[in-house]
Design a protein around this motif. Structure first.
Motif, PDB file in Angstrom:
ATOM      1  N   LEU A 192       0.818  -1.216   0.000  1.00  0.00           N
ATOM      2  CA  LEU A 192       0.000   0.000   0.000  1.00  0.00           C
ATOM      3  C   LEU A 192       0.847   1.261   0.000  1.00  0.00           C
ATOM      4  CD1 LEU A 192      -2.864  -0.965   2.496  1.00  0.00           C
ATOM      5  CD2 LEU A 192      -3.019  -0.738   0.000  1.00  0.00           C
ATOM      6  N   GLU A 193       1.951   1.238   0.724  1.00  0.00           N
ATOM      7  CA  GLU A 193       2.779   2.442   0.823  1.00  0.00           C
ATOM      8  C   GLU A 193       3.534   2.748  -0.459  1.00  0.00           C
ATOM      9  OE1 GLU A 193       5.183  -0.982   2.777  1.00  0.00           O
ATOM     10  OE2 GLU A 193       3.093  -0.328   2.647  1.00  0.00           O
ATOM     11  N   ARG A 194       3.443   1.884  -1.478  1.00  0.00           N
ATOM     12  CA  ARG A 194       4.119   2.129  -2.752  1.00  0.00           C
ATOM     13  C   ARG A 194       3.119   2.248  -3.908  1.00  0.00           C
ATOM     14  NH1 ARG A 194       7.774   3.104   0.168  1.00  0.00           N
ATOM     15  NH2 ARG A 194       9.838   2.074   0.276  1.00  0.00           N
ATOM     16  N   ARG A 195       1.890   2.598  -3.601  1.00  0.00           N
ATOM     17  CA  ARG A 195       0.856   2.646  -4.643  1.00  0.00           C
ATOM     18  C   ARG A 195       0.442   4.042  -5.068  1.00  0.00           C
ATOM     19  NH1 ARG A 195      -3.512  -2.197  -3.386  1.00  0.00           N
ATOM     20  NH2 ARG A 195      -1.978  -3.900  -3.246  1.00  0.00           N
ATOM     21  N   GLY A 196       1.134   5.060  -4.604  1.00  0.00           N
ATOM     22  CA  GLY A 196       0.689   6.418  -4.910  1.00  0.00           C
ATOM     23  C   GLY A 196       0.957   6.864  -6.327  1.00  0.00           C
ATOM     24  N   SER A 197       1.984   6.278  -6.970  1.00  0.00           N
ATOM     25  CA  SER A 197       2.361   6.699  -8.310  1.00  0.00           C
ATOM     26  C   SER A 197       3.198   5.612  -8.962  1.00  0.00           C
ATOM     27  CB  SER A 197       3.166   8.005  -8.252  1.00  0.00           C
ATOM     28  OG  SER A 197       4.412   7.773  -7.616  1.00  0.00           O
ATOM     29  N   GLU A 198       3.401   5.762 -10.271  1.00  0.00           N
ATOM     30  CA  GLU A 198       4.272   4.825 -10.968  1.00  0.00           C
ATOM     31  C   GLU A 198       5.701   4.912 -10.440  1.00  0.00           C
ATOM     32  OE1 GLU A 198       3.715   2.349 -13.246  1.00  0.00           O
ATOM     33  OE2 GLU A 198       1.645   2.723 -12.612  1.00  0.00           O
ATOM     34  N   ALA A 199       6.111   6.105 -10.035  1.00  0.00           N
ATOM     35  CA  ALA A 199       7.453   6.266  -9.478  1.00  0.00           C
ATOM     36  C   ALA A 199       7.603   5.492  -8.175  1.00  0.00           C
ATOM     37  CB  ALA A 199       7.755   7.747  -9.256  1.00  0.00           C
ATOM     38  N   GLN A 200       6.568   5.508  -7.345  1.00  0.00           N
ATOM     39  CA  GLN A 200       6.627   4.763  -6.097  1.00  0.00           C
ATOM     40  C   GLN A 200       6.655   3.250  -6.354  1.00  0.00           C
ATOM     41  OE1 GLN A 200       3.263   6.524  -3.872  1.00  0.00           O
ATOM     42  NE2 GLN A 200       4.789   7.183  -2.365  1.00  0.00           N
ATOM     43  N   ALA A 202       7.854   1.857  -9.031  1.00  0.00           N
ATOM     44  CA  ALA A 202       9.194   1.568  -9.553  1.00  0.00           C
ATOM     45  C   ALA A 202      10.209   1.499  -8.418  1.00  0.00           C
ATOM     46  CB  ALA A 202       9.599   2.633 -10.565  1.00  0.00           C
ATOM     47  N   ARG A 203      10.005   2.330  -7.404  1.00  0.00           N
ATOM     48  CA  ARG A 203      10.890   2.291  -6.244  1.00  0.00           C
ATOM     49  C   ARG A 203      10.780   0.944  -5.531  1.00  0.00           C
ATOM     50  NH1 ARG A 203      10.358   6.311  -0.985  1.00  0.00           N
ATOM     51  NH2 ARG A 203      11.950   5.290   0.305  1.00  0.00           N
ATOM     52  N   TYR A 204       9.554   0.394  -5.462  1.00  0.00           N
ATOM     53  CA  TYR A 204       9.407  -0.911  -4.808  1.00  0.00           C
ATOM     54  C   TYR A 204      10.044  -2.016  -5.642  1.00  0.00           C
ATOM     55  CZ  TYR A 204       7.642  -5.042  -2.529  1.00  0.00           C
ATOM     56  OH  TYR A 204       7.575  -6.259  -1.891  1.00  0.00           O
ATOM     57  N   VAL A 205       9.892  -1.976  -6.952  1.00  0.00           N
ATOM     58  CA  VAL A 205      10.545  -2.967  -7.803  1.00  0.00           C
ATOM     59  C   VAL A 205      12.057  -2.914  -7.592  1.00  0.00           C
ATOM     60  CG1 VAL A 205      11.031  -3.651 -10.177  1.00  0.00           C
ATOM     61  CG2 VAL A 205       8.701  -3.012  -9.518  1.00  0.00           C
TER      62      VAL A 205
END
Length: 427
Positions: A192-200, A202-205
């Motif tokens: 959930l904490e990485r779902r705000g944007s495509e950039a977020q 990509a940060r999780y990947v």
């Protein structure tokens, strides 16, 4: 040295070999009537008819022999479950009932349910709590004939929680009769904490590739997995995660073409995966690519039933195309809450059209191949692991013919009896 001897079996049924069986060979089962077998030093040492046993070994047992009476029973290889998610906390029984009332899996997930609800419960649990519930699941697997399994992380979705899941799995498996191999699955969902944007996202990947996978590899995971699906990880993201896993020594496998025909089957072939799993929407080009690359198709029909999908993976097309088919439970709290491979075998025959013989190969030798264990287990042959399941019934067909019950009466692991008359024997 003591031996374990099983006498007077109604039947012994097993695939043969040290590699996955494909095509017509998947249905070729060796059957011995009025059979006997011997385990020594943790391995199968002899198999044949009971009359041949008497001729070779005599009718009287040695003083230190452990002798099991196989009358009315069939001996099968220990079952191998190649796809489970067993180290989790929390349950989702309300979601099951919501689906019965008409909600879809996607609708439940959008409302905060699904994988992320299990992530929250798993993150909140201690290592000890996770280990305890994981051990209970291993116990139930054992009682239903599973002697070796794969188990995934993927309900942590951050470095600390993924490592906690793996630590709990290792603690539960330590000293347990069921052998366990671990898969790193931080690419199970976007937290959930990485779902705000495509950039977020990509940060999780990048976090999966650069931090979590190297840590889990160092902690003892053997495989890397990813949920390759629309709305989760696309083909490019999945490839990146799998290749990052390979770079730190993790063999790839993946959730592929489960909900949509995204092309995960072909990706599995391209990255040299041991296994592509689910595959309900696998397309002919992907199936042929898997056959050419030697990728095992691990099919999970219990998930199709549990989610009321009215669709199964095209198992018959896979067999005809030369793809080795394996079966797994997908044991997890949201889409297939079962530890029983015999139940899955029933769904595989009735729902997917596998024969009983093909189903046995799929839950033994081919399943073992999908986790890199076919040379050591998955058949009843001299030199293989002394993992034996006794089923209540006069032949192999009773594995699925008598459905809705647990057909397993006795289990032997590494030549020692660990289940007797349906109950675990504890040292």
């Amino acid at each position: 040295m003591s031996r374990l001897v099983v006498r007077h079996l109604s039947q012994l049924a097993t695939p043969q070999g040290k590699a996955a069986r494909t095509g017509a060979a998947q249905g070729r089962i060796s059957r011995v009537e009025d059979a006997a077998l011997v385990c020594e030093d943790g391995r199968i040492s002899w198999i044949g008819t009971d009359a041949d046993f008497v001729a070779a070994h005599g009718d009287a047992p040695r003083a230190d022999d452990v002798v099991l009476d196989g009358r009315g029973k069939t001996a099968l290889p220990g079952f191998v479950d190649p796809h489970t998610h067993i180290p989790w906390a929390g349950y989702r029984e309300s979601e099951f009932n919501e689906r019965l009332k008409g909600k879809t899996y996607a609708e439940i997930a959008a409302a905060g349910g699904g994988i992320v609800s299990t992530v929250a419960a798993t993150r909140a649990a201690s290592v000890e709590e996770l280990a305890a519930v994981t051990g209970e699941r291993l116990d139930r697997m054992l009682l239903h004939g599973t002697t070796f399994c794969e188990a995934k992380t993927g309900y942590g979705l951050d470095l600390a929680s993924e490592r906690k899941q793996l630590a709990a799995l290792k603690a539960a498996a330590a000293g347990h009769p069921v052998g366990v191999v671990a898969t790193a699955l931080p690419g199970h969902e976007v937290p959930l904490e990485r779902r705000g944007s495509e950039a977020q996202k990509a940060r999780y990947v990048a976090e999966c590739c650069d931090e979590i996978l190297p840590a889990l590899a160092a902690d003892g995971a053997r495989f890397v997995d990813v949920f390759c699906e629309h709305g989760v990880f696309d083909l490019a993201e999945s490839r990146r995660i799998l290749e990052a896993g390979k770079a730190v020594g993790l063999a790839p496998r993946l959730h592929a073409d489960e909900l949509t025909p995204l092309g995960g089957a072909r990706l599995a072939a391209e990255v040299g995966a041991l296994s592509a799993d689910h595959l309900l929407f696998a397309q002919p080009d992907g199936i042929h690519a898997m056959a050419k690359a030697g990728v095992v198709a691990t099919l999970l029909p219990g998930t199709s039933v549990f989610l009321r999908m009215n669709r199964y993976a095209p198992a018959r097309e896979m067999v005809a195309s030369g793809v080795a088919v394996a079966l797994g439970t997908d044991c997890n709290p949201g889409s297939s809450y079962t530890e029983s491979l015999p139940a899955v075998a029933f769904f595989a025959t009735i729902g997917m059209g596998l024969t009983v013989e093909e189903a046995l190969t799929a839950m033994t030798l081919n399943a073992a191949a999908s986790v890199g264990e076919a040379a050591r287990r998955g058949t009843l042959e001299p030199g293989k692991a002394g993992d034996v399941v006794l089923v209540d019934g006069r032949n192999l067909e009773h594995l699925v013919y008598h459905y809705g019950v647990n057909p397993v009466t006795d289990v032997v692991v590494a030549g020692s009896q660990v289940v007797r008359d349906g109950r675990r024997i504890r040292a």
